[in-house]
Design a protein around this motif. Structure first.
Motif: not given
Length: 553
Positions: A524-553
């Motif tokens: 379903a996604g990733f638990l990512v180490p960040v500066r203060r603990g861990r954060g969540l990046v889901t598969r759907s969030r990653l897909v939305r970021m890559l497909t929405e206009e301007g999402g990559l930048y």
């Protein structure tokens, strides 16, 4: 820096972290820091060269023969001692290392490598090795920028941009060439032009140039010349000059590779061999010692006989290839400028035409630098800013075109920096889409609003964006409706499916690595180490970021 300073910088730049203004402010801060470091470096280097050569810092030609022979060997011995006293993890330096950290190290350059580069470059340049100060300059500036960005808590993509700021600031401070610094940072280091990147990089370059000029005064390396094309009938000769220099650039790269692959494993033996080659060649042609800016100035202003230029060209070609290929920690830009001025001077003397042969020498500098580094705009800007000769713009473009065409498309050679990385087994990403994905990281998308649940205690009543179920050593993502409706013990087993499992990462991962990891994996996604603990990046969030206009930048 101490923790109080660290926290202050983080608070200062925490708000509106993706905005342009904080990046410009960081660019200015980087320009100030890089300028101070470069002034310290130049002060020590000029003091060392002045003690050897007097007022003319590059005048190795006036030294006795035993100094010309012994200085590079003495420098090699000092470098061997420095390497033995320094941990191996701190010994990788130079322009290639900056590109490596950009693509494979999230833009993080350790402070120990910065210190090692500072000392190693002083030894190599002060002892007359045939290297330049530009590679060390880039690492020092980029390293300072990386430290500033890390203290400010910048994400990897912004650290990458700050390394460009540090590069531009260091080149601008060292050579008083802000435009060339900006173009070099974007063309050679970042390998892209972006609207977001221009403002911070320009801010860093002009800050460093203004501060250095204000404290040191004018410190141009090359004397201004006024050279222009006498007749458009000389353009065919300029094209021939470009092809001639492209051929030499290809030969230079082949020689560097030959010395890299020399079957001598010991670093000490390789450094001593580089010192011996340089010293022996200097007995016949002492002009090859050091960066060679005095010879460049002499060729552009008063002219040098073409036979002498040819001799310098051959000796400098061998000495520089040996120094770079055998591991002397210095830059390659200054030697390529000297090779270019010699090759151009020879062409200007032998090719029929009405233009001043010194013009060919000036244009040769831009052509050789461009062909070796694949940086035509930065090369043209460097030469024009150093020489203050705007009339040379059109003929410079002609010669650069010929050199690049032959070197890149005739011999199919990558830039020397990419070649150095390939020798180490590191292939830079050059495809534009994959490059963009490799430059952004999961931590920049991570949602920090999450709660972990062990599946045994009561379901937590939380407004968190995500509820994470921990079962044995694995983690699973629950939906919002499941959080509110509750989960019975019987339902728990049905939730432990591969489609709900989260990949737990030990380190941050680029988007390119993440997409490759998801191929053939239903997680379903990733638990990512960040500066203060861990954060969540889901598969759907990653897909939305890559497909929405301007999402990559």
């Amino acid at each position: 820096m101490n923790p109080q300073t660290d926290n202050l910088i983080q608070r200062l730049f925490a708000r509106h972290s993706a905005g342009l203004l904080p990046l410009v402010m960081l660019g200015v801060l980087t320009g100030v820091a890089a300028s101070l470091v470069m002034m310290s470096f130049l002060f020590v280097l000029n003091g060392t060269l002045g003690s050897l050569n007097g007022k003319n810092l590059e005048d190795f030609e006036s030294l006795a023969w035993y100094w010309q022979l012994g200085l590079p060997l003495a420098g090699s011995l000092l470098l061997i001692l420095l390497y033995r006293l320094t941990p191996a993890s701190s010994q990788t330096v130079g322009l290639a290392y900056v590109l490596e950290r950009l693509q494979f190290g999230q833009g993080r350059i350790p402070a120990a490598n910065i210190g090692f580069q500072f000392v190693a470059a002083l030894i190599a340049l002060g002892s007359g090795h045939s290297v330049g100060r530009e590679g060390p300059t880039v690492l020092l500036g980029a390293g300072i920028a990386s430290q500033v960005g890390q203290l400010a808590g910048r994400p990897p993509s912004q650290l990458r941009l700050l390394l460009g700021c540090g590069t531009a600031a260091a080149i601008s401070a060292a050579f008083n060439t802000p435009l060339a610094g900006v173009l070099f940072a974007m063309e050679v280091v970042l390998m892209e032009y972006s609207l977001l990147g221009f403002a911070p990089i320009i801010a860093a370059a002009i800050t460093a140039s203004a501060l250095t000029s204000g404290l040191l005064g004018e410190h141009a390396i090359l004397e201004p010349v006024s050279l222009s094309l006498a007749s458009y009938q000389d353009i065919p000769g300029l094209l021939v000059t470009g092809l001639w220099i492209g051929l030499l650039a290809a030969l230079f790269q082949r020689l560097v590779l030959m010395f890299v692959r020399l079957p001598v494993k010991s670093r000490a033996a390789r450094l001593l061999l580089a010192g011996a080659i340089t010293g022996v060649l200097a007995l016949a042609v002492p002009q090859i010692l050091g960066s060679g800016y005095d010879t460049i100035n002499l060729t552009l202003s008063n002219g040098v006989p073409w036979l002498l230029l040819l001799g310098i060209l051959v000796a400098k070609l061998l000495a520089t290839a040996a120094a770079i290929g055998l591991g002397v920690p210095g830059g390659q830009i200054a030697p390529t400028l000297m090779l270019g001025v010699c090759a151009g001077g020879v062409a200007g003397a032998l090719i029929p035409g009405t233009s001043d042969p010194a013009l060919y020498a000036l244009l040769g500098m831009a052509a050789m630098m461009s062909a070796v580094l694949h940086a035509p705009l930065a090369a043209i800007a460097t030469v024009l800013e150093l020489s203050l000769s705007a009339e040379a713009m059109l003929p410079a473009m002609v010669v650069v075109l010929g050199a690049n065409l032959l070197c890149q498309h005739g011999f199919h050679l990558p830039s020397l920096v990419i070649t150095q990385l390939r020798v180490r087994g590191q292939e830079l990403q050059t495809h534009p889409v994959r490059t963009a994905l490799a430059q952004r990281y999961l931590s920049e998308l991570a949602d920090m609003s999450l709660v972990e649940w062990d599946g045994k205690s009561a379901l937590p009543n939380t407004q968190a964006a995500a509820l994470i179920l921990k079962h044995e050593q694995d983690y699973y993502l629950l939906t919002a409706s499941q959080q509110h409706e509750g989960i019975t013990t019987e339902q728990l087993e049905t939730l432990l499916t591969p489609a709900r499992r989260l990949q737990v990462l030990e380190r941050d991962m680029s988007l390119l690595e993440a997409l490759r990891s998801l191929q053939g994996d239903a997680s379903a996604g990733f638990l990512v180490p960040v500066r203060r603990g861990r954060g969540l990046v889901t598969r759907s969030r990653l897909v939305r970021m890559l497909t929405e206009e301007g999402g990559l930048y």
